[in-house]
Scaffold this motif. Structure first.
Motif, mmCIF file in Angstrom:
data_model
loop_
_atom_site.group_PDB
_atom_site.id
_atom_site.type_symbol
_atom_site.label_atom_id
_atom_site.label_comp_id
_atom_site.label_asym_id
_atom_site.label_seq_id
_atom_site.Cartn_x
_atom_site.Cartn_y
_atom_site.Cartn_z
ATOM 1 N N SER A 269 0.847 -1.192 0.000
ATOM 2 C CA SER A 269 0.000 0.000 0.000
ATOM 3 C C SER A 269 0.889 1.250 0.000
ATOM 4 O O SER A 269 1.104 1.872 1.046
ATOM 5 C CB SER A 269 -0.923 -0.002 1.237
ATOM 6 O OG SER A 269 -1.742 1.149 1.251
ATOM 7 N N PRO A 270 1.412 1.621 -1.167
ATOM 8 C CA PRO A 270 2.394 2.720 -1.225
ATOM 9 C C PRO A 270 1.746 4.102 -1.233
ATOM 10 O O PRO A 270 1.828 4.856 -2.217
ATOM 11 C CB PRO A 270 3.127 2.433 -2.535
ATOM 12 C CG PRO A 270 2.104 1.760 -3.397
ATOM 13 C CD PRO A 270 1.243 0.953 -2.465
ATOM 14 N N PHE A 271 1.140 4.456 -0.110
ATOM 15 C CA PHE A 271 0.433 5.741 -0.049
ATOM 16 C C PHE A 271 1.424 6.885 0.125
ATOM 17 O O PHE A 271 2.287 6.862 1.014
ATOM 18 C CB PHE A 271 -0.573 5.762 1.102
ATOM 19 C CG PHE A 271 -1.342 7.052 1.182
ATOM 20 C CD1 PHE A 271 -2.439 7.279 0.370
ATOM 21 C CD2 PHE A 271 -0.933 8.070 2.037
ATOM 22 C CE1 PHE A 271 -3.132 8.484 0.417
ATOM 23 C CE2 PHE A 271 -1.612 9.273 2.090
ATOM 24 C CZ PHE A 271 -2.718 9.480 1.282
ATOM 25 N N LEU A 272 1.255 7.925 -0.688
ATOM 26 C CA LEU A 272 2.095 9.118 -0.612
ATOM 27 C C LEU A 272 1.252 10.343 -0.279
ATOM 28 O O LEU A 272 0.193 10.558 -0.866
ATOM 29 C CB LEU A 272 2.814 9.354 -1.946
ATOM 30 C CG LEU A 272 3.799 8.265 -2.403
ATOM 31 C CD1 LEU A 272 4.333 8.601 -3.790
ATOM 32 C CD2 LEU A 272 4.938 8.099 -1.409
ATOM 33 N N TYR A 273 1.723 11.122 0.672
ATOM 34 C CA TYR A 273 1.127 12.424 0.974
ATOM 35 C C TYR A 273 1.760 13.486 0.076
ATOM 36 O O TYR A 273 2.954 13.421 -0.237
ATOM 37 C CB TYR A 273 1.393 12.819 2.424
ATOM 38 C CG TYR A 273 0.643 12.021 3.459
ATOM 39 C CD1 TYR A 273 -0.599 12.429 3.912
ATOM 40 C CD2 TYR A 273 1.189 10.865 4.013
ATOM 41 C CE1 TYR A 273 -1.293 11.707 4.888
ATOM 42 C CE2 TYR A 273 0.520 10.132 4.977
ATOM 43 C CZ TYR A 273 -0.720 10.560 5.413
ATOM 44 O OH TYR A 273 -1.394 9.850 6.374
ATOM 45 N N ASP A 274 0.976 14.472 -0.335
ATOM 46 C CA ASP A 274 1.521 15.626 -1.039
ATOM 47 C C ASP A 274 2.111 16.600 -0.031
ATOM 48 O O ASP A 274 1.600 16.750 1.083
ATOM 49 C CB ASP A 274 0.437 16.331 -1.854
ATOM 50 C CG ASP A 274 -0.038 15.487 -3.021
ATOM 51 O OD1 ASP A 274 0.804 14.785 -3.617
ATOM 52 O OD2 ASP A 274 -1.242 15.517 -3.336
ATOM 53 N N LEU A 275 3.190 17.253 -0.463
ATOM 54 C CA LEU A 275 3.869 18.200 0.417
ATOM 55 C C LEU A 275 4.110 19.483 -0.363
ATOM 56 O O LEU A 275 4.723 19.457 -1.436
ATOM 57 C CB LEU A 275 5.206 17.599 0.874
ATOM 58 C CG LEU A 275 5.860 18.127 2.145
ATOM 59 C CD1 LEU A 275 4.974 17.884 3.359
ATOM 60 C CD2 LEU A 275 7.212 17.450 2.347
ATOM 61 N N GLU A 276 3.597 20.591 0.136
ATOM 62 C CA GLU A 276 3.830 21.893 -0.483
ATOM 63 C C GLU A 276 4.735 22.706 0.426
ATOM 64 O O GLU A 276 4.494 22.783 1.639
ATOM 65 C CB GLU A 276 2.511 22.643 -0.695
ATOM 66 C CG GLU A 276 1.552 21.943 -1.644
ATOM 67 C CD GLU A 276 0.228 22.685 -1.768
ATOM 68 O OE1 GLU A 276 0.107 23.795 -1.176
ATOM 69 O OE2 GLU A 276 -0.683 22.169 -2.442
ATOM 70 N N VAL A 277 5.779 23.289 -0.150
ATOM 71 C CA VAL A 277 6.714 24.099 0.630
ATOM 72 C C VAL A 277 6.795 25.479 -0.021
ATOM 73 O O VAL A 277 7.067 25.599 -1.222
ATOM 74 C CB VAL A 277 8.108 23.448 0.702
ATOM 75 C CG1 VAL A 277 9.032 24.273 1.592
ATOM 76 C CG2 VAL A 277 8.013 22.010 1.220
#
Length: 604
Positions: free
Chosen positions: A279-287
């Protein structure tokens, strides 16, 4: 009418470029070689873990020349080379050897878009092997040593106000005649040693940024306290400037925070979705970089919540763990070589293909062997869900090799220059990929190749990145340091040493050979550790070895690596042919036994 004429001229120019370029030599090719567009080579954004919307790709046809080392820039060039394929490769259109007594020159022009006015312009190189020197408009702006790490220059002061800008790159690569990390490159390819790779072999690109901008983002998860630590490196900031980090699950904001440069942002991640191969879940990250209340720079990134560790089980065996659960890691030795592009996959689709087939075969891990891939490869692993053991490419000479006992000999003593070069490039490699969740293990040495100061290097590696495991010496001179004892045995699995305080792993085994006519790099010198005549025989032997591994996993091994993903040059021990046109084993039978091995610890 005028616009139509311009379009026609551009089209004719493109056709001329295609006509002038063609793959060199008569070696086998992958299916993707035919899909290359010389006017749009590897067009995908090259650094997806820190992405900006605006950039310019400089891949394509450049001028090239090979001269004696130490000569001035040539007045004339030998022809055209397709960047970013190494000069020795077929896809470069050149396929010439350079060697330690020669230097390779590149030249092209580029135009800075008018929309970039007032911006800084950064010139990025994904990787150049080995020593690169760079000129802009006849001004030498910098140099770099290292064949596997990215580097860049701020070229803004050297760009003229308008028109074409002249870019020149000079490369010197001593290959196996030097001390530098080079992996399996050798001047006289044979056996397990392959064709040299000289020059530019990853994407070259331009990127506009503001005076104040973000230079790096590192995200380290902690699932035990449901948090994520983010550090953004910035350039040009003044007092009062801050950066903001926003963590998102799709369109929903999970958490956010702000800090000044030099300070970390600690984000809470409640009810975290954990990343795994299943289950390769990725969160988005905004910088975002904020100055005087305005956003002056922003990059898109991603991250994952996952943990790698080790722990002794109820039987006293030290097990590798993923997200605090025993997890048997099993995958192929992946060398990342291509018959047409050598170090460089012909297309991004090709780059992704080997990872997908690894998943299809039922593996959950890849050992990336003495090579570092372009940044996009690691993003594909992050997105598709595959664990990665990342080797440091070897270099320098080899000391004595004691693989069946703990080392009691004398280690290699590198020169100060060689040692400093190793440390610098190893740190750069780790820093560039610190945020990739797929990478779970660093491997500083393999089979004693250039191995030195093992205890010190391993301790430094662990301190530099405390979020991952360290395999100190895969099959090499063994010390009681790091997180693993790594054995190599061919052809079948064998446990001839065991460590009760670290995980015992089988870092290489297998190497079952099958030579298939019309899919061979060399027709007269092919080998495997054992050779068979057809797919059924190879598949039967593979399953026999996997069943033995399955039993050993129950009683001691905590991970294993099968040699190998594809044939490579004279080696015919791949699961696939070198040209990726034939899967040599019965894929369904292989997947079934591999999944059985991967799930062996679930049976307790």
């Amino acid at each position: 009418m005028k616009q139509s004429f311009i379009v026609l001229i551009f089209a004719l120019s493109a056709l001329t470029s295609v006509a002038q370029w063609k793959p060199a030599g008569d070696k086998i090719k992958t299916p993707w070689a035919e899909k290359i567009d010389v006017n749009n080579v590897l067009p995908e954004y090259p650094r997806p873990i820190m992405e900006r919307a605006d950039w310019q790709n400089l891949n394509g046809l450049w001028n090239y020349a090979i001269t004696d080392a130490g000569q001035a820039q040539p007045a004339e060039f030998d022809g055209e080379i397709l960047v970013p394929f190494a000069v020795e490769s077929s896809l470069s259109g050149v396929q010439k050897t350079v060697g330690e007594t020669k230097e390779l020159w590149y030249q092209r022009t580029f135009t800075v878009p008018s929309a970039w006015k007032g911006k800084k312009v950064l010139l990025h190189f994904g990787a150049v092997d080995w020593k690169a020197e760079v000129w802009i408009n006849d001004i030498k702006i910098g140099s770099h040593k290292g064949g596997y790490d990215a580097f860049s220059f701020d070229v803004t002061p050297f760009i003229t106000k308008s028109g074409e800008q002249n870019l020149v790159v000079k490369v010197w690569d001593p290959s196996d005649k030097g001390f530098q990390p080079r992996g399996k490159q050798i001047g006289n390819p044979h056996g397990i040693w392959y064709t040299p790779v000289t020059g530019i072999w990853q994407t070259v690109w331009l990127e506009p940024v503001n005076e104040k901008h973000i230079t790096d983002v590192v995200a380290i998860p902690n699932i035990d306290n449901a948090s994520l630590k983010v550090d953004a490196s910035v350039c040009g900031t003044t007092f009062g400037d801050v950066y903001e980090v926003i963590l998102k699950d799709g369109n929903s904001v999970v958490s956010s925070g702000k800090a000044v440069a030099g300070q970390s942002v600690e984000l809470a991640v409640p009810n975290a979705k954990l990343w795994s191969p299943e289950s390769p879940f990725l969160y988005d990250l905004e910088v975002k970089l904020i100055s005087n209340g305005k956003t002056v720079d922003a990059v898109d990134s991603y991250t994952a919540m996952r943990k790698v560790s080790s722990k002794r089980d109820e039987n006293g065996i030290v097990r590798l763990q993923l997200n605090n659960k025993d997890y048997f890691q099993f995958g192929p030795l992946d060398q990342g070589w291509w018959p047409d592009g050598l170090y460089t996959a012909p297309t991004d689709e090709a780059l992704k293909y080997d990872i997908q087939k690894t998943k299809d075969f039922g593996f959950n891990m890849i050992r990336k062997h003495v090579k570092v891939e372009p940044a996009r490869w690691y993003t594909h692993c992050d997105e598709m869900g595959i664990l990665v053991w990342q080797d440091m490419p070897n270099g320098d000479r080899s000391p004595q090799w004691q693989n069946r006992k703990y080392f009691d000999g004398t280690e290699l003593k590198r020169s100060p220059e060689s040692e400093a070069n190793y440390r610098t490039e190893w740190q750069e490699i780790m820093d560039e990929h610190m945020s990739n969740p797929s990478i779970v293990c660093w491997v500083p040495f393999n089979e004693a190749w250039g191995q030195f100061k093992t205890e010190e290097i391993v301790e430094w590696t662990k301190n530099h990145d405390q979020s991952r495991l360290v395999n100190p010496a895969s099959g090499g001179n063994h010390y009681r340091v790091g997180d693993m004892l790594d054995l190599h045995n061919y052809p079948g699995p064998d446990m001839y040493l065991y460590d009760g305080s670290r995980a015992t792993v089988l870092g290489e085994y297998g190497g079952i050979g099958l030579a298939l006519e019309d899919h061979l790099w060399a027709t007269d010198r092919n080998w495997g550790y054992v050779q068979f005549k057809n797919s059924k025989e190879v598949t039967d032997k593979y399953i026999e070895y996997a069943e033995e591994l399955y039993k050993m996993a129950k009683t001691g091994f905590s991970a294993a690596v099968y040699t190998q993903t594809t044939d490579v040059e004279g080696e015919v021990n791949g699961l696939m042919t070198y040209d990726r046109k034939v899967i040599k084993l019965d894929e369904n039978r292989v997947r079934e036994i591999n999944q059985k091995v991967c799930k062996v610890l679930d049976e307790k």
